[in-house]
Structure formats: structure tokens, C-alpha cells
Scaffold this motif. Structure first.
Motif, PDB file in Angstrom:
ATOM      1  N   GLY A 288      13.414  42.066  -2.969  1.00 41.60           N
ATOM      2  CA  GLY A 288      12.890  40.712  -2.871  1.00 41.60           C
ATOM      3  C   GLY A 288      12.896  40.252  -1.435  1.00 41.60           C
ATOM      4  N   SER A 289      13.454  39.082  -1.192  1.00 43.96           N
ATOM      5  CA  SER A 289      13.481  38.561   0.174  1.00 43.96           C
ATOM      6  C   SER A 289      14.414  39.385   1.052  1.00 43.96           C
ATOM      7  CB  SER A 289      13.899  37.099   0.186  1.00 43.96           C
ATOM      8  OG  SER A 289      15.211  36.960  -0.321  1.00 43.96           O
TER       9      SER A 289
ATOM     10  N   THR B 199      13.905  34.820   7.722  1.00 42.81           N
ATOM     11  CA  THR B 199      13.767  35.424   6.408  1.00 42.81           C
ATOM     12  C   THR B 199      12.302  35.737   6.145  1.00 42.81           C
ATOM     13  OG1 THR B 199      13.538  33.281   5.310  1.00 42.81           O
ATOM     14  CG2 THR B 199      15.761  34.202   5.449  1.00 42.81           C
TER      15      THR B 199
ATOM     16  N   THR C  28       9.720  36.823   2.649  1.00 41.41           N
ATOM     17  CA  THR C  28       9.611  37.103   1.227  1.00 41.41           C
ATOM     18  C   THR C  28       8.925  38.453   1.012  1.00 41.41           C
ATOM     19  OG1 THR C  28       7.450  36.068   0.979  1.00 41.41           O
ATOM     20  CG2 THR C  28       9.388  34.631   0.788  1.00 41.41           C
ATOM     21  N   SER C  29       8.887  38.877  -0.236  1.00 40.07           N
ATOM     22  CA  SER C  29       8.251  40.154  -0.557  1.00 40.07           C
ATOM     23  C   SER C  29       6.752  40.132  -0.289  1.00 40.07           C
ATOM     24  CB  SER C  29       8.523  40.534  -2.019  1.00 40.07           C
ATOM     25  OG  SER C  29       8.025  39.524  -2.874  1.00 40.07           O
TER      26      SER C  29
ATOM     27  N   SER D 189       5.819  35.960   3.526  1.00 38.09           N
ATOM     28  CA  SER D 189       5.993  34.608   4.036  1.00 38.09           C
ATOM     29  C   SER D 189       7.308  34.524   4.814  1.00 38.09           C
ATOM     30  CB  SER D 189       6.004  33.609   2.887  1.00 38.09           C
ATOM     31  OG  SER D 189       6.197  32.299   3.350  1.00 38.09           O
TER      32      SER D 189
END
Length: 121
Positions: free
Chosen positions: A32-33, A50, A52-53, A56
Motif C-alpha cells: 500500500g502506501s 509519503t 500511495t500505491s 499520490s
């Protein structure tokens, strides 16, 4: 078991650049993230960026416009491109990934071992 292995830290002069990499391996179904954190001497660990997958990204105010986080989902790897480095960026940088292991149904958070980044003339 899931492992995160970081590379790319080192000593750089102010204004210079470094690129950190973090490769995830092991029993991985999905990631995931992902993210990067750092901890300077005498300070708490703080979030740097960070992603996201789906790609983003979000950044701490202190690194916006200088750092870029990216990932290669096919290689289970994330990167942190750091430009215009400042002495206050000196810290141990840790990668983080939320991983669903094979035969699992939940995401678990994993950490790399940390890599030292020193910005000094």
C-alpha cells in the motif's frame, strides 16, 4: 517475512543532491502506501514524504520543492530524490511500507534499517 533494505545515504555538501532507494522483498502480496521518515540527533522521528500505491505524494513543509518521492511497483521499490540539501536535513532516514503478506488479509507496517544522510561542508 518482509524486509526493507535502504541504500544511497552518505555525506554531501550543502546544495548537493542524494537519491535514496528502499527495496522491499520477501513474502509480499501487495504494498500500500510507502514513505520516508527521518530522525536527527536528539529529535523525534518525523515524516518526510509519503506516496500511495497509485502515486499520490505528500511532503513535509520543510522539504517541499526540494525532495521528490517515487516508487516502482513492479520492483517493490521506493525512492527519495533529495535536491538543494541543507545542513538541517542531516539525519538517519528510514523507509516505511505498508505490506500485505502472502496468505494475509491485513496490511502491516515495516521499516528499513535506516541510512545516514549528512549535509556538511
Amino acid at each position: 517475512q518482509v524486509q526493507l533494505v535502504e541504500s544511497g545515504g552518505g555525506l554531501v555538501q550543502p546544495g548537493g543532491s542524494l537519491r535514496l532507494s528502499c527495496a522491499a522483498s520477501g513474502s509480499i502480496s501487495r504494498i500500500g502506501s510507502m514513505g520516508w521518515y527521518r530522525q536527527a540527533p536528539g529529535k523525534q522521528r518525523e515524516l518526510v514524504a509519503t506516496i500511495t500505491s497509485t502515486g499520490s505524494a505528500d511532503y513535509a513543509d520543510s522539504v517541499k520543492g526540494r525532495f521528490t518521492i517515487s516508487r516502482d511497483n513492479a520492483e517493490n521499490t521506493e525512492y527519495l530524490q533529495m535536491n538543494s540539501l541543507k545542513p538541517e536535513d542531516t539525519a538517519i532516514y528510514y523507509c516505511n511500507a505498508n505490506v500485505m503478506p502472502n496468505n494475509g488479509r491485513l496490511f502491516h507496517s515495516y521499516w528499513g534499517q535506516g541510512t545516514q544522510v549528512t549535509v556538511s561542508s
